[in-house]
Design a protein around this motif. Structure first.
Motif, short mmCIF file in Angstrom:
data_model
loop_
_atom_site.label_atom_id
_atom_site.label_comp_id
_atom_site.label_asym_id
_atom_site.label_seq_id
_atom_site.Cartn_x
_atom_site.Cartn_y
_atom_site.Cartn_z
N GLN A 14 0.95 -1.15 0.08
CA GLN A 14 -0.08 0.03 -0.05
C GLN A 14 0.97 1.42 0.07
O GLN A 14 2.15 1.27 0.34
CB GLN A 14 -0.85 0.05 1.38
CG GLN A 14 -1.99 -1.09 1.39
CD GLN A 14 -2.78 -1.18 0.16
OE1 GLN A 14 -3.40 0.01 -0.04
NE2 GLN A 14 -3.22 -2.27 -0.53
N ARG A 15 0.34 2.13 -0.19
CA ARG A 15 0.95 3.59 -0.37
C ARG A 15 0.70 4.27 1.22
O ARG A 15 -0.13 4.07 1.54
CB ARG A 15 0.46 4.69 -1.68
CG ARG A 15 0.87 4.10 -2.86
CD ARG A 15 0.21 4.92 -3.89
NE ARG A 15 -1.16 4.88 -3.90
CZ ARG A 15 -2.19 4.60 -4.88
NH1 ARG A 15 -1.62 4.56 -5.98
NH2 ARG A 15 -3.40 4.74 -4.39
N GLU A 16 1.87 4.62 1.30
CA GLU A 16 2.01 5.41 2.92
C GLU A 16 1.61 6.93 2.58
O GLU A 16 2.22 7.84 2.23
CB GLU A 16 3.33 5.37 3.43
CG GLU A 16 3.65 5.94 4.79
CD GLU A 16 4.96 5.86 5.26
OE1 GLU A 16 5.43 6.83 5.87
OE2 GLU A 16 5.54 4.86 4.87
N PRO A 17 0.31 7.18 3.29
CA PRO A 17 -0.07 8.56 2.93
C PRO A 17 0.76 9.33 4.05
O PRO A 17 0.79 9.04 5.16
CB PRO A 17 -1.58 8.64 3.52
CG PRO A 17 -1.77 7.29 4.19
CD PRO A 17 -0.76 6.30 3.73
N TYR A 39 2.47 19.98 4.84
CA TYR A 39 2.81 18.70 5.11
C TYR A 39 3.98 19.03 6.04
O TYR A 39 4.84 20.00 6.01
CB TYR A 39 3.64 18.30 3.71
CG TYR A 39 2.24 17.47 2.62
CD1 TYR A 39 1.63 16.50 3.10
CD2 TYR A 39 1.76 18.27 1.80
CE1 TYR A 39 0.70 15.99 2.39
CE2 TYR A 39 0.85 17.83 0.88
CZ TYR A 39 0.13 16.82 1.34
OH TYR A 39 -0.86 16.30 0.53
N THR A 82 5.33 6.66 -0.95
CA THR A 82 4.11 7.80 -0.08
C THR A 82 3.54 8.34 -1.00
O THR A 82 3.90 8.44 -2.35
CB THR A 82 5.08 8.52 0.63
OG1 THR A 82 5.89 9.19 -0.14
CG2 THR A 82 5.92 7.92 1.65
N VAL A 83 2.34 9.01 -0.70
CA VAL A 83 1.67 9.76 -1.74
C VAL A 83 1.34 10.83 -0.76
O VAL A 83 1.13 11.00 0.51
CB VAL A 83 0.29 9.25 -2.14
CG1 VAL A 83 0.36 8.26 -2.86
CG2 VAL A 83 -0.57 8.63 -1.05
N PRO A 84 1.43 12.19 -1.32
CA PRO A 84 1.35 12.45 -2.71
C PRO A 84 2.68 12.56 -3.20
O PRO A 84 3.73 12.65 -2.36
CB PRO A 84 0.82 13.92 -2.98
CG PRO A 84 1.02 14.56 -1.71
CD PRO A 84 1.12 13.65 -0.60
N SER A 138 -7.52 16.30 -5.45
CA SER A 138 -7.65 14.91 -5.13
C SER A 138 -7.83 14.29 -6.35
O SER A 138 -8.62 14.57 -7.26
CB SER A 138 -8.66 14.60 -4.03
OG SER A 138 -8.24 15.32 -2.88
#
Length: 138
Positions: A14-17, A39, A82-84, A138
């Protein structure tokens, strides 16, 4: 480019938000157009490209980052996503066109924040940034 894509598929992670603090949300007729976010500070892998179109610069920069994420790093392993992914685009002085140089950046996963693997590609640098304010769709 098939190597990085295969590596991501093989890892099936999974991508880490990246956590953020919302600053404001801009809507039109009930639809969110974009929002401003802050961020946190941390280490980012960054690459700057200057292709003819800014979209090309983002694409080429992202491909370099994908190779870094998928083993072309001093750890020799898949780092996780990671995102974004953030693109830093600047306007020309005329206010109508974009500058060619676009920086594309990827926040390193939490596991690598204290000891970031180094890129094998000399176009990529690891940069510690203080908190940044961005505009996101988004």
């Amino acid at each position: 480019m098939t190597g990085p894509i295969q590596e991501m598929t093989r890892n099936n992670q999974q991508r880490e938000p990246l956590p953020f603090a919302p600053v404001s949300c801009h809507e039109k007729m009930g639809e969110v157009l974009y929002e401003e976010r802050v961020y946190p500070a941390g280490n980012w892998a960054c690459v700057t490209r200057g292709e003819d179109l800014y979209e090309q610069s983002i694409s080429m920069g992202f491909m370099k980052l994908m190779r870094f994420i998928c083993k072309e790093n001093s750890a020799g392993r898949y780092l996780g996503m990671t995102v974004p992914v953030v693109s830093n685009i600047h306007m020309m002085e005329d206010g109508n066109t974009f500058r060619k140089d676009v920086q594309t950046a990827f926040f390193l996963p939490a596991e690598f924040q204290t000891n970031p693997p180094q890129p094998l590609d000399h176009d990529i640098t690891i940069v510690h940034r203080e908190p940044i304010r961005v505009v996101a769709r988004s």
